[in-house]
Scaffold this active site. Structure first.
Site, PDB file in Angstrom:
ATOM      1  N   GLY A  11       0.829  -1.213   0.000  1.00  0.00           N
ATOM      2  CA  GLY A  11       0.000   0.000   0.000  1.00  0.00           C
ATOM      3  C   GLY A  11       0.859   1.258   0.000  1.00  0.00           C
ATOM      4  NE  ARG A  72      -1.164  -5.147  -1.126  1.00  0.00           N
ATOM      5  CZ  ARG A  72      -1.831  -3.971  -1.053  1.00  0.00           C
ATOM      6  NH1 ARG A  72      -2.565  -3.558  -2.057  1.00  0.00           N
ATOM      7  NH2 ARG A  72      -1.743  -3.230   0.034  1.00  0.00           N
ATOM      8  CG  ASP A 103       3.174  -6.857   8.187  1.00  0.00           C
ATOM      9  OD1 ASP A 103       2.538  -6.420   7.213  1.00  0.00           O
ATOM     10  OD2 ASP A 103       2.674  -7.591   9.055  1.00  0.00           O
ATOM     11  CB  SER A 105       7.038  -4.738   1.647  1.00  0.00           C
ATOM     12  OG  SER A 105       5.873  -4.367   0.948  1.00  0.00           O
ATOM     13  CB  THR A 125       1.989   0.645   6.733  1.00  0.00           C
ATOM     14  OG1 THR A 125       0.718   0.523   7.381  1.00  0.00           O
ATOM     15  CG2 THR A 125       3.036   0.327   7.758  1.00  0.00           C
ATOM     16  CG  ASP A 127      -3.219   0.166   8.524  1.00  0.00           C
ATOM     17  OD1 ASP A 127      -3.870   1.150   8.161  1.00  0.00           O
ATOM     18  OD2 ASP A 127      -3.429  -0.986   8.097  1.00  0.00           O
ATOM     19  CG  ASP A 129       0.275  -2.513  10.422  1.00  0.00           C
ATOM     20  OD1 ASP A 129       1.310  -1.939  10.030  1.00  0.00           O
ATOM     21  OD2 ASP A 129      -0.415  -3.211   9.667  1.00  0.00           O
ATOM     22  NE  ARG A 171      -9.114  -5.375   5.902  1.00  0.00           N
ATOM     23  CZ  ARG A 171      -8.565  -4.845   4.839  1.00  0.00           C
ATOM     24  NH1 ARG A 171      -7.274  -4.843   4.698  1.00  0.00           N
ATOM     25  NH2 ARG A 171      -9.292  -4.308   3.901  1.00  0.00           N
TER      26      ARG A 171
HETATM   27  P1  ADP Z   1       2.483  -4.361   2.808  1.00  0.00           P
HETATM   28  O1  ADP Z   1       3.942  -4.375   2.540  1.00  0.00           O
HETATM   29  O2  ADP Z   1       1.894  -3.006   2.701  1.00  0.00           O
HETATM   30  O3  ADP Z   1       2.149  -5.115   4.088  1.00  0.00           O
HETATM   31  P2  ADP Z   1       1.527  -6.647   1.235  1.00  0.00           P
HETATM   32  O4  ADP Z   1       1.251  -7.494   2.441  1.00  0.00           O
HETATM   33  O5  ADP Z   1       0.518  -6.625   0.154  1.00  0.00           O
HETATM   34  O6  ADP Z   1       1.769  -5.118   1.605  1.00  0.00           O
HETATM   35  O7  ADP Z   1       2.920  -7.128   0.657  1.00  0.00           O
HETATM   36  C1  ADP Z   1       3.484  -6.513  -0.485  1.00  0.00           C
HETATM   37  C2  ADP Z   1       4.195  -7.535  -1.310  1.00  0.00           C
HETATM   38  O8  ADP Z   1       5.240  -8.131  -0.541  1.00  0.00           O
HETATM   39  C3  ADP Z   1       3.352  -8.736  -1.739  1.00  0.00           C
HETATM   40  O9  ADP Z   1       2.577  -8.467  -2.901  1.00  0.00           O
HETATM   41  C4  ADP Z   1       4.419  -9.770  -2.038  1.00  0.00           C
HETATM   42  O10 ADP Z   1       5.009  -9.557  -3.298  1.00  0.00           O
HETATM   43  C5  ADP Z   1       5.449  -9.477  -0.953  1.00  0.00           C
HETATM   44  N1  ADP Z   1       5.221 -10.388   0.164  1.00  0.00           N
HETATM   45  C6  ADP Z   1       4.286 -10.310   1.121  1.00  0.00           C
HETATM   46  N2  ADP Z   1       4.341 -11.359   1.970  1.00  0.00           N
HETATM   47  C7  ADP Z   1       5.335 -12.152   1.505  1.00  0.00           C
HETATM   48  C8  ADP Z   1       5.898 -13.387   1.921  1.00  0.00           C
HETATM   49  N3  ADP Z   1       5.450 -14.048   2.998  1.00  0.00           N
HETATM   50  N4  ADP Z   1       6.934 -13.884   1.210  1.00  0.00           N
HETATM   51  C9  ADP Z   1       7.411 -13.241   0.117  1.00  0.00           C
HETATM   52  N5  ADP Z   1       6.920 -12.074  -0.320  1.00  0.00           N
HETATM   53  C10 ADP Z   1       5.911 -11.522   0.349  1.00  0.00           C
END
Ligand code: ADP
Length: 321
Positions: A11, A72, A103, A105, A125, A127, A129, A171
């Site tokens: 995000g 993503r 988290d 990412s 982020t 949030d 969080d 969330r």
């Molecule tokens: P944020 O970083 O804002 O929490 P996301 O949870 O959507 O956003 O994660 C962003 C990107 O990070 C995902 O689309 C994916 O490419 C990568 N990612 C997330 N979780 C994992 C994971 N467990 N292992 C590898 N890559 C991950």
């Protein structure tokens, strides 16, 4: 280290541009080249990579969103995808990467780091969080945006003697609701961490009304339920005229506050320093107004800690009527 990359992932948050700018400037001052990787991990796998220059980071400090775009990537979650990403970095001779994101990412960043390229995470982020850091980039801006919304909403609610319930992002983390609720002088805050029963919340609003308070503002974090459902519940229970308001994506946008710009700049400075010293696998953060860095494992494992005392103070004391 001579060449580093930078990407934004997950995000978007206001202040990401300030972090990109600071990282680039710090690297430049230390004699390192910075490559912009567009569209997060999707662009890393696809090789959407170009060398950044001063002109590209000029006049971006104050802008929301991210000049590098974000995304993503499902492919990056697979080992094959990460291997492609790693090979792309090798092709560009990029030895270190700054990942700005949440988290999710960071989980990806840790795995890429373990493949042998130094990765530094900057927490972005709205949030707030992530438990290892007191603040993440974008949180302060989101809180300010929602605080202003609350005051706008209150004007119109007051004109009609109505109750307004404002649903905000968060969330699993009620920080936005708590901070914007306090700054917006909310009469009731509901979060996933300390959500009071809706029966009790409805009774409280009825009690306000019976004692002559005709307009109240409720702030509900999305993790505690939907504003529309809460409004319907309260109306059915008490007959109170109550409207649900969902600001939605406006919470993510807008010019970053000065506080977020400075925080992002401080994070960028530390990220560049770590890479200059060939250090990877670290997430930068802020604790007690000092910039820190911790391992990705620690950053991911540290649970967010919600300020229950402040929450109780807001609902039980600040909202007394
Ligand atoms: P944020 O970083 O804002 O929490 P996301 O949870 O959507 O956003 O994660 C962003 C990107 O990070 C995902 O689309 C994916 O490419 C990568 N990612 C997330 N979780 C994992 C994971 N467990 N292992 C590898 N890559 C991950």
């Amino acid at each position: 280290m001579k060449r580093i990359g930078i990407l934004t992932s997950g995000g978007d948050t206001p202040g990401m541009n300030a972090a990109i700018r600071a990282t680039f400037k710090a690297c430049d001052a230390m004699g390192m080249e910075t490559f912009g990787i567009y569209h997060g991990y999707v662009g890393l796998i696809a090789g959407r990579i170009e060398k950044l220059n001063h002109a590209q980071v000029e006049n971006i400090m104050h802008k929301g969103g991210t000049i590098l775009r974000t995304s993503r990537s499902e492919e990056f979650k697979t080992e094959d995808g990460r291997k492609k990403a790693y090979r792309m970095l090798c092709a560009y001779d990029i030895e270190g990467v700054v990942v700005i994101g949440g988290d999710g990412s960071f989980k990806g960043a840790e795995l890429l780091n373990d493949m042998g390229v130094a990765i530094i995470g900057i927490p972005g982020t709205i949030d707030n969080d992530m438990g290892y850091t007191d603040f993440t980039i974008g949180f302060d801006t989101a809180v300010n945006t929602i605080t202003n919304e609350i005051y706008n909403i209150r004007d119109t609610m007051r004109a009609h003697d109505r109750v307004g319930v404002v649903e905000v992002m968060g969330r699993n983390c009620g920080d936005i609701a708590l901070w914007a609720g306090i700054a917006g002088a909310a009469d009731l805050i509901l979060t996933s961490e300390c959500c009071m029963e809706w029966d009790e919340a409805a009774a409280k609003l009825m009690d306000f009304k019976l004692r002559g308070k005709l307009t109240s503002i409720v702030v509900i974090a999305e993790g505690a339920g939907r504003a529309a459902d809460f409004a319907e519940f309260v109306h059915n229970k008490t007959g109170i005229d109550i409207k649900a308001i969902v600001p939605g994506y406006v919470q993510r946008g807008g010019n970053p506050t000065a506080s977020d710009r400075v925080l992002a700049s401080r994070f960028g400075m530390r990220a560049a320093e770590l890479l200059k010293n060939d250090i990877g696998g670290r997430a930068v953060g802020i604790k007690d107004n000092k910039i820190i860095d911790v391992s990705f494992a620690e950053a991911i494992a540290t649970l967010d800690c919600f300020d229950k005392k402040l929450y109780d103070f807001s609902n039980d004391v600040l909202a007394r009527f």
